[in-house]
Scaffold this motif. Structure first.
Motif, PDB file in Angstrom:
ATOM      1  N   ASP A  44       0.823  -1.216   0.000  1.00 56.06           N
ATOM      2  CA  ASP A  44       0.000   0.000   0.000  1.00 56.06           C
ATOM      3  C   ASP A  44       0.855   1.263   0.000  1.00 56.06           C
ATOM      4  N   ASP A  45       1.900   1.262  -0.816  1.00 52.59           N
ATOM      5  CA  ASP A  45       2.813   2.400  -0.940  1.00 52.59           C
ATOM      6  C   ASP A  45       3.456   2.791   0.392  1.00 52.59           C
ATOM      7  N   ARG A  46       3.822   1.784   1.154  1.00 49.75           N
ATOM      8  CA  ARG A  46       4.551   1.962   2.409  1.00 49.75           C
ATOM      9  C   ARG A  46       5.677   0.936   2.451  1.00 49.75           C
ATOM     10  N   LEU A  47       6.815   1.332   3.018  1.00 55.08           N
ATOM     11  CA  LEU A  47       7.967   0.442   3.136  1.00 55.08           C
ATOM     12  C   LEU A  47       8.017  -0.164   4.531  1.00 55.08           C
ATOM     13  N   TYR A  48       8.166  -1.481   4.570  1.00 56.53           N
ATOM     14  CA  TYR A  48       8.299  -2.232   5.822  1.00 56.53           C
ATOM     15  C   TYR A  48       9.585  -3.045   5.750  1.00 56.53           C
ATOM     16  N   ILE A  49      10.366  -3.007   6.829  1.00 60.51           N
ATOM     17  CA  ILE A  49      11.642  -3.720   6.903  1.00 60.51           C
ATOM     18  C   ILE A  49      11.554  -4.778   7.990  1.00 60.51           C
ATOM     19  N   LYS A  50      12.118  -5.954   7.713  1.00 61.40           N
ATOM     20  CA  LYS A  50      12.140  -7.018   8.715  1.00 61.40           C
ATOM     21  C   LYS A  50      12.819  -6.521   9.991  1.00 61.40           C
ATOM     22  N   PRO A  51      12.244  -6.780  11.129  1.00 57.54           N
ATOM     23  CA  PRO A  51      12.850  -6.292  12.371  1.00 57.54           C
ATOM     24  C   PRO A  51      14.076  -7.113  12.772  1.00 57.54           C
ATOM     25  N   THR A  52      15.190  -6.433  12.977  1.00 59.98           N
ATOM     26  CA  THR A  52      16.415  -7.036  13.501  1.00 59.98           C
ATOM     27  C   THR A  52      16.997  -6.052  14.513  1.00 59.98           C
ATOM     28  N   GLU A  53      17.821  -6.568  15.412  1.00 57.46           N
ATOM     29  CA  GLU A  53      18.479  -5.693  16.383  1.00 57.46           C
ATOM     30  C   GLU A  53      19.426  -4.730  15.678  1.00 57.46           C
ATOM     31  N   ALA A  54      20.093  -5.197  14.630  1.00 62.29           N
ATOM     32  CA  ALA A  54      21.020  -4.340  13.887  1.00 62.29           C
ATOM     33  C   ALA A  54      20.275  -3.154  13.269  1.00 62.29           C
ATOM     34  N   ALA A  55      19.109  -3.402  12.712  1.00 65.73           N
ATOM     35  CA  ALA A  55      18.315  -2.320  12.120  1.00 65.73           C
ATOM     36  C   ALA A  55      17.806  -1.378  13.200  1.00 65.73           C
ATOM     37  N   ARG A  56      17.433  -1.915  14.333  1.00 66.49           N
ATOM     38  CA  ARG A  56      16.922  -1.100  15.440  1.00 66.49           C
ATOM     39  C   ARG A  56      17.937  -0.012  15.823  1.00 66.49           C
ATOM     40  N   LEU A  57      19.233  -0.347  15.744  1.00 70.97           N
ATOM     41  CA  LEU A  57      20.279   0.618  16.091  1.00 70.97           C
ATOM     42  C   LEU A  57      20.394   1.761  15.077  1.00 70.97           C
ATOM     43  N   VAL A  58      19.926   1.525  13.861  1.00 73.27           N
ATOM     44  CA  VAL A  58      20.015   2.522  12.784  1.00 73.27           C
ATOM     45  C   VAL A  58      18.741   3.361  12.682  1.00 73.27           C
ATOM     46  N   LEU A  59      17.621   2.823  13.131  1.00 74.29           N
ATOM     47  CA  LEU A  59      16.329   3.489  12.969  1.00 74.29           C
ATOM     48  C   LEU A  59      16.293   4.885  13.573  1.00 74.29           C
ATOM     49  N   LYS A  60      15.669   5.803  12.858  1.00 74.22           N
ATOM     50  CA  LYS A  60      15.412   7.138  13.396  1.00 74.22           C
ATOM     51  C   LYS A  60      14.212   7.091  14.333  1.00 74.22           C
ATOM     52  N   ASN A  61      13.187   6.392  13.910  1.00 69.36           N
ATOM     53  CA  ASN A  61      11.962   6.217  14.698  1.00 69.36           C
ATOM     54  C   ASN A  61      11.535   4.767  14.583  1.00 69.36           C
ATOM     55  N   GLU A  62      11.254   4.144  15.717  1.00 68.72           N
ATOM     56  CA  GLU A  62      10.848   2.739  15.683  1.00 68.72           C
ATOM     57  C   GLU A  62       9.332   2.629  15.755  1.00 68.72           C
ATOM     58  N   THR A  63       8.759   2.133  14.674  1.00 70.01           N
ATOM     59  CA  THR A  63       7.331   1.863  14.625  1.00 70.01           C
ATOM     60  C   THR A  63       7.160   0.438  14.118  1.00 70.01           C
ATOM     61  N   LEU A  64       6.655  -0.427  14.976  1.00 67.87           N
ATOM     62  CA  LEU A  64       6.389  -1.812  14.592  1.00 67.87           C
ATOM     63  C   LEU A  64       4.910  -1.962  14.294  1.00 67.87           C
ATOM     64  N   CYS A  65       4.598  -2.518  13.127  1.00 67.76           N
ATOM     65  CA  CYS A  65       3.211  -2.801  12.772  1.00 67.76           C
ATOM     66  C   CYS A  65       3.201  -3.806  11.625  1.00 67.76           C
ATOM     67  N   PRO A  66       2.104  -4.532  11.473  1.00 66.08           N
ATOM     68  CA  PRO A  66       2.026  -5.498  10.371  1.00 66.08           C
ATOM     69  C   PRO A  66       1.761  -4.795   9.042  1.00 66.08           C
ATOM     70  N   PRO A  67       2.414  -5.240   7.975  1.00 69.85           N
ATOM     71  CA  PRO A  67       2.193  -4.622   6.661  1.00 69.85           C
ATOM     72  C   PRO A  67       0.827  -4.955   6.055  1.00 69.85           C
ATOM     73  N   TYR A  68       0.235  -6.030   6.525  1.00 75.06           N
ATOM     74  CA  TYR A  68      -1.095  -6.423   6.071  1.00 75.06           C
ATOM     75  C   TYR A  68      -1.724  -7.262   7.176  1.00 75.06           C
ATOM     76  N   GLU A  69      -3.015  -7.416   7.105  1.00 71.68           N
ATOM     77  CA  GLU A  69      -3.739  -8.139   8.148  1.00 71.68           C
ATOM     78  C   GLU A  69      -3.226  -9.576   8.278  1.00 71.68           C
ATOM     79  N   GLY A  70      -2.920  -9.974   9.497  1.00 68.49           N
ATOM     80  CA  GLY A  70      -2.460 -11.326   9.771  1.00 68.49           C
ATOM     81  C   GLY A  70      -0.953 -11.501   9.680  1.00 68.49           C
TER      82      GLY A  70
END
Length: 105
Positions: A44-70
């Motif tokens: 839906d014209d949004r980018l979602y990245i697999k959550p990893t600890e390495a990525a968490r250290l780079v994130l500007k803002n951490e928002t966890l949510c499902p890209p689609y239902e389920g």
């Protein structure tokens, strides 16, 4: 709602500093890969990245949510205009993910 092809190409271009970026269409949305490793989804014209600890250290803002239902939660990346940030985030994520398995038919 399906993805806009221009948005998908924009994300590919923005992430290109991380390696060879490609997408595969999946049910109207896209899986996004770097050097053969799937690291996220474009839904839906949004980018979602697999959550990893390495990525968490780079994130500007951490928002966890499902890209689609389920779906499992992914990092939702709202700031897609900062090319260096996205490339660093993709590299960190892919370095933390396992190598893709070779599927023999």
């Amino acid at each position: 709602m399906a993805c806009n092809a221009d948005f998908v190409q924009y994300i590919v271009d923005q992430c290109s500093g991380a390696g060879e970026i490609m997408t595969k269409k999946m049910f109207g949305d896209y899986g996004i890969y770097c050097d053969g490793i799937i690291f996220g989804l474009i839904c839906d014209d949004r980018l979602y990245i697999k959550p990893t600890e390495a990525a968490r250290l780079v994130l500007k803002n951490e928002t966890l949510c499902p890209p689609y239902e389920g779906a499992k939660d992914y990092f939702y990346i709202a700031d897609v205009d900062d090319r260096d940030y996205l490339s660093a985030l993709v590299r960190a994520t892919c370095n933390a993910l396992p190598e893709p398995k070779n599927h023999k038919r």
